[in-house]
Design an enzyme around this catalytic site. Structure first.
Site, PDB file in Angstrom:
ATOM      1  N   MET A  60      -8.488  -8.488   6.964  1.00 31.78           N
ATOM      2  CA  MET A  60      -9.546  -8.534   5.953  1.00 31.78           C
ATOM      3  C   MET A  60      -9.195  -9.476   4.801  1.00 31.78           C
ATOM      4  O   MET A  60     -10.010 -10.300   4.386  1.00 31.78           O
ATOM      5  CB  MET A  60      -9.828  -7.127   5.413  1.00 31.78           C
ATOM      6  CG  MET A  60     -10.353  -6.163   6.448  1.00 31.78           C
ATOM      7  SD  MET A  60     -11.863  -6.729   7.261  1.00 31.78           S
ATOM      8  CE  MET A  60     -13.057  -6.566   5.955  1.00 31.78           C
ATOM      9  N   ASP A  75       0.931 -11.306   0.052  1.00 29.01           N
ATOM     10  CA  ASP A  75       1.332 -10.341   1.076  1.00 29.01           C
ATOM     11  C   ASP A  75       2.844 -10.168   0.990  1.00 29.01           C
ATOM     12  O   ASP A  75       3.555 -11.070   0.554  1.00 29.01           O
ATOM     13  CB  ASP A  75       0.928 -10.822   2.478  1.00 29.01           C
ATOM     14  CG  ASP A  75       0.742  -9.677   3.457  1.00 29.01           C
ATOM     15  OD1 ASP A  75      -0.411  -9.389   3.840  1.00 29.01           O
ATOM     16  OD2 ASP A  75       1.761  -9.045   3.834  1.00 29.01           O
ATOM     17  N   VAL A 117      -4.636  -3.778   1.119  1.00 24.80           N
ATOM     18  CA  VAL A 117      -3.420  -3.302   1.809  1.00 24.80           C
ATOM     19  C   VAL A 117      -3.837  -2.256   2.845  1.00 24.80           C
ATOM     20  O   VAL A 117      -4.977  -1.785   2.837  1.00 24.80           O
ATOM     21  CB  VAL A 117      -2.377  -2.735   0.805  1.00 24.80           C
ATOM     22  CG1 VAL A 117      -1.987  -3.792  -0.225  1.00 24.80           C
ATOM     23  CG2 VAL A 117      -2.867  -1.480   0.110  1.00 24.80           C
ATOM     24  N   GLU A 163      -4.679   1.067   5.061  1.00 22.20           N
ATOM     25  CA  GLU A 163      -5.417   2.259   4.616  1.00 22.20           C
ATOM     26  C   GLU A 163      -4.491   3.485   4.534  1.00 22.20           C
ATOM     27  O   GLU A 163      -4.552   4.390   5.381  1.00 22.20           O
ATOM     28  CB  GLU A 163      -6.598   2.494   5.577  1.00 22.20           C
ATOM     29  CG  GLU A 163      -7.593   3.540   5.137  1.00 22.20           C
ATOM     30  CD  GLU A 163      -8.549   3.065   4.044  1.00 22.20           C
ATOM     31  OE1 GLU A 163      -8.329   2.018   3.444  1.00 22.20           O
ATOM     32  OE2 GLU A 163      -9.523   3.795   3.797  1.00 22.20           O
ATOM     33  N   LYS A 205      -2.218   2.680  -1.606  1.00 20.28           N
ATOM     34  CA  LYS A 205      -3.322   2.236  -2.488  1.00 20.28           C
ATOM     35  C   LYS A 205      -3.017   2.657  -3.934  1.00 20.28           C
ATOM     36  O   LYS A 205      -3.175   1.869  -4.863  1.00 20.28           O
ATOM     37  CB  LYS A 205      -4.660   2.871  -2.071  1.00 20.28           C
ATOM     38  CG  LYS A 205      -5.074   2.580  -0.633  1.00 20.28           C
ATOM     39  CD  LYS A 205      -5.909   1.341  -0.530  1.00 20.28           C
ATOM     40  CE  LYS A 205      -6.355   1.094   0.906  1.00 20.28           C
ATOM     41  NZ  LYS A 205      -6.741  -0.274   1.172  1.00 20.28           N
ATOM     42  N   SER A 214     -11.561   1.671   3.211  1.00 26.06           N
ATOM     43  CA  SER A 214     -12.652   2.036   4.122  1.00 26.06           C
ATOM     44  C   SER A 214     -13.207   3.411   3.792  1.00 26.06           C
ATOM     45  O   SER A 214     -14.225   3.816   4.368  1.00 26.06           O
ATOM     46  CB  SER A 214     -12.142   2.053   5.559  1.00 26.06           C
ATOM     47  OG  SER A 214     -11.735   0.782   5.949  1.00 26.06           O
ATOM     48  N   HIS A 261     -16.382  -2.835  -0.588  1.00 25.97           N
ATOM     49  CA  HIS A 261     -16.114  -2.620   0.831  1.00 25.97           C
ATOM     50  C   HIS A 261     -16.748  -3.747   1.633  1.00 25.97           C
ATOM     51  O   HIS A 261     -17.963  -3.913   1.618  1.00 25.97           O
ATOM     52  CB  HIS A 261     -16.697  -1.245   1.234  1.00 25.97           C
ATOM     53  CG  HIS A 261     -16.410  -0.832   2.626  1.00 25.97           C
ATOM     54  ND1 HIS A 261     -17.204   0.051   3.311  1.00 25.97           N
ATOM     55  CD2 HIS A 261     -15.405  -1.167   3.479  1.00 25.97           C
ATOM     56  CE1 HIS A 261     -16.701   0.237   4.518  1.00 25.97           C
ATOM     57  NE2 HIS A 261     -15.616  -0.492   4.645  1.00 25.97           N
ATOM     58  N   ASN A 280     -19.305   3.819   6.592  1.00 26.36           N
ATOM     59  CA  ASN A 280     -18.307   4.482   7.433  1.00 26.36           C
ATOM     60  C   ASN A 280     -18.594   5.962   7.653  1.00 26.36           C
ATOM     61  O   ASN A 280     -18.125   6.550   8.625  1.00 26.36           O
ATOM     62  CB  ASN A 280     -16.903   4.271   6.868  1.00 26.36           C
ATOM     63  CG  ASN A 280     -16.387   2.887   7.241  1.00 26.36           C
ATOM     64  OD1 ASN A 280     -17.058   2.155   7.983  1.00 26.36           O
ATOM     65  ND2 ASN A 280     -15.231   2.519   6.734  1.00 26.36           N
TER      66      ASN A 280
HETATM   67  N1  LIG Z   1     -10.357  -4.191   9.674  1.00 30.61           N
HETATM   68  C1  LIG Z   1     -11.559  -3.778   9.289  1.00 30.61           C
HETATM   69  O1  LIG Z   1     -12.555  -3.801  10.029  1.00 30.61           O
HETATM   70  C2  LIG Z   1     -11.788  -3.277   7.896  1.00 30.61           C
HETATM   71  C3  LIG Z   1     -13.094  -3.273   7.396  1.00 30.61           C
HETATM   72  C4  LIG Z   1     -13.316  -2.844   6.086  1.00 30.61           C
HETATM   73  C5  LIG Z   1     -12.256  -2.409   5.313  1.00 30.61           C
HETATM   74  N2  LIG Z   1     -10.988  -2.414   5.853  1.00 30.61           N
HETATM   75  C6  LIG Z   1      -9.906  -1.959   4.978  1.00 30.61           C
HETATM   76  O2  LIG Z   1      -9.211  -3.114   4.505  1.00 30.61           O
HETATM   77  C7  LIG Z   1      -7.846  -2.775   4.242  1.00 30.61           C
HETATM   78  C8  LIG Z   1      -6.950  -3.740   4.998  1.00 30.61           C
HETATM   79  O3  LIG Z   1      -7.254  -3.640   6.379  1.00 30.61           O
HETATM   80  P1  LIG Z   1      -6.849  -4.798   7.409  1.00 30.61           P
HETATM   81  O4  LIG Z   1      -7.630  -4.510   8.647  1.00 30.61           O
HETATM   82  O5  LIG Z   1      -6.958  -6.125   6.764  1.00 30.61           O
HETATM   83  O6  LIG Z   1      -5.307  -4.450   7.640  1.00 30.61           O
HETATM   84  P2  LIG Z   1      -4.129  -5.428   8.114  1.00 30.61           P
HETATM   85  O7  LIG Z   1      -3.055  -4.533   8.615  1.00 30.61           O
HETATM   86  O8  LIG Z   1      -4.661  -6.506   9.008  1.00 30.61           O
HETATM   87  O9  LIG Z   1      -3.653  -6.121   6.745  1.00 30.61           O
HETATM   88  C9  LIG Z   1      -2.978  -5.444   5.735  1.00 30.61           C
HETATM   89  C10 LIG Z   1      -1.966  -6.404   5.126  1.00 30.61           C
HETATM   90  O10 LIG Z   1      -1.384  -5.796   3.989  1.00 30.61           O
HETATM   91  C11 LIG Z   1      -0.015  -6.165   3.950  1.00 30.61           C
HETATM   92  N3  LIG Z   1       0.707  -5.220   3.094  1.00 30.61           N
HETATM   93  C12 LIG Z   1       1.298  -4.044   3.417  1.00 30.61           C
HETATM   94  N4  LIG Z   1       1.833  -3.484   2.318  1.00 30.61           N
HETATM   95  C13 LIG Z   1       1.561  -4.321   1.285  1.00 30.61           C
HETATM   96  C14 LIG Z   1       1.855  -4.298  -0.103  1.00 30.61           C
HETATM   97  N5  LIG Z   1       2.530  -3.305  -0.665  1.00 30.61           N
HETATM   98  N6  LIG Z   1       1.428  -5.330  -0.870  1.00 30.61           N
HETATM   99  C15 LIG Z   1       0.750  -6.381  -0.315  1.00 30.61           C
HETATM  100  N7  LIG Z   1       0.458  -6.457   1.007  1.00 30.61           N
HETATM  101  C16 LIG Z   1       0.849  -5.432   1.781  1.00 30.61           C
HETATM  102  C17 LIG Z   1       0.425  -6.195   5.392  1.00 30.61           C
HETATM  103  O11 LIG Z   1       1.582  -6.997   5.563  1.00 30.61           O
HETATM  104  C18 LIG Z   1      -0.818  -6.763   6.079  1.00 30.61           C
HETATM  105  O12 LIG Z   1      -0.740  -8.160   6.221  1.00 30.61           O
HETATM  106  C19 LIG Z   1      -7.696  -1.308   4.657  1.00 30.61           C
HETATM  107  O13 LIG Z   1      -7.877  -0.485   3.544  1.00 30.61           O
HETATM  108  C20 LIG Z   1      -8.841  -1.111   5.648  1.00 30.61           C
HETATM  109  O14 LIG Z   1      -9.253   0.234   5.752  1.00 30.61           O
HETATM  110  C21 LIG Z   1     -10.730  -2.843   7.101  1.00 30.61           C
END
Ligand SMILES: NC(=O)c1ccc[n+]([C@@H]2O[C@H](COP(=O)([O-])OP(=O)(O)OC[C@H]3O[C@@H](n4cnc5c(N)ncnc54)[C@H](O)[C@@H]3O)[C@@H](O)[C@H]2O)c1
Length: 255
Positions: A21, A40, A100, A102, A107, A129, A150, A203
């Site tokens: 994301m 990151d 970051v 979920e 968070k 989410s 979101h 969601n």
């Molecule tokens: N994938 C989806 O469809 C989607 C849709 C809407 C919302 N979300 C939400 O978006 C958020 C991220 O999801 P994603 O799918 O991108 O996950 P992801 O795992 O692809 O990415 C998360 C990133 O955060 C990094 N990370 C971990 N700890 C960290 C920290 N302390 N500081 C900075 N970076 C850190 C990780 O290295 C990783 O690259 C979540 O809350 C998820 O629920 C996801």
């Protein structure tokens, strides 16, 4: 730059977490004209993000190929976008979008750190989410500047923008994010996170649908693929419930 009464101009943005994301969100914000840094903790994620925004399936090169962007627009957006492992530098922004993983503890810690390091005027938005935005805001000393923004996957393509305000979110915060979401080409809808009711629509409804779809599989009525096919054909959805889960978590990369 589009202005609206009550909206602050957003020129600089930090994105915390540059995964599926965060990388796409950073790309869109840079395309919308914001100086953007994606942070990151993983070097691999930073490298991947860099590749994805340039030459990935939804990267700017593909948009130029499809005629959605000119080569100059693509280069200008890339010039506004950097990926970095420097948290403090990323915090020096008008708006920060947290992406970051979920996990509530993560968070909360991230919002505590952001509250301490970001300037007083900075708006802190979470792409959670489903965690309570009021709960996340309570970890900061600036609940009036905390909001849910979101996004849906893939963030570069989807017009979805579910903006979640709490009782404590200031009107100017809501308006600023709403205006910026429009500037990003999204279709913002502002909803409420109340003490009694969980402030997410997409969601909540999706969760009810996936629970029932899983029940059909568990009961032996249909396979995952059959459920997906039926829902696509019946409702003209682009993918079925299980295909949606798979695509969203992988960033819709081709197999
Ligand atoms: N994938 C989806 O469809 C989607 C849709 C809407 C919302 N979300 C939400 O978006 C958020 C991220 O999801 P994603 O799918 O991108 O996950 P992801 O795992 O692809 O990415 C998360 C990133 O955060 C990094 N990370 C971990 N700890 C960290 C920290 N302390 N500081 C900075 N970076 C850190 C990780 O290295 C990783 O690259 C979540 O809350 C998820 O629920 C996801």
């Amino acid at each position: 730059m589009t202005r609206s009464e009550g909206a602050a101009p957003i020129e600089t943005v930090g994105v915390i977490g540059a995964g599926v994301m965060g990388s796409g969100i950073a790309q869109i914000l840079a395309l919308a004209g914001c100086e953007t840094i994606g942070f990151d903790i993983s070097k691999e994620a930073l490298d991947e993000a860099h590749k994805a925004v340039r030459s990935g399936r939804y990267g700017v090169e593909k948009s130029v190929e499809l005629g959605k962007l000119t080569a100059d627009e693509a280069e200008a957006a890339l010039a506004r976008l950097r990926f970095s492992d420097d948290f403090d530098e990323t915090c020096q922004a008008d708006l920060i979008v947290e992406c970051v993983p979920e996990r509530l503890d993560l968070k909360i810690k991230t919002f505590r750190d952001l509250d301490q390091r970001a300037p007083g005027h900075t708006i802190l938005a979470s792409n959670t989410s489903g965690f309570s935005i009021a709960g996340i805001a309570a970890a900061t000393d600036r609940p009036e500047r905390v909001i849910g923004w979101h996004w849906a996957s893939p963030p570069v393509i989807s017009r979805f923008a579910e903006i979640i305000r709490t009782k404590g979110t200031a009107e100017h915060t809501v308006e600023t994010v709403r205006v910026l979401a429009s500037r990003c080409g999204k279709n913002p809808v502002v909803i409420r996170d109340t003490a009694m009711h969980w402030g997410f629509v997409a969601n909540r409804v999706y969760g009810a649908m996936i629970r029932e779809a899983s029940r059909c599989v568990d009961e032996g009525i249909a396979s995952h693929d059959e459920v997906d096919q039926l829902m696509v054909d019946c409702f003209r959805w682009p993918v079925g419930p299980f295909g949606m889960t798979k695509g969203a978590t992988s960033g819709w990369k081709k197999d």
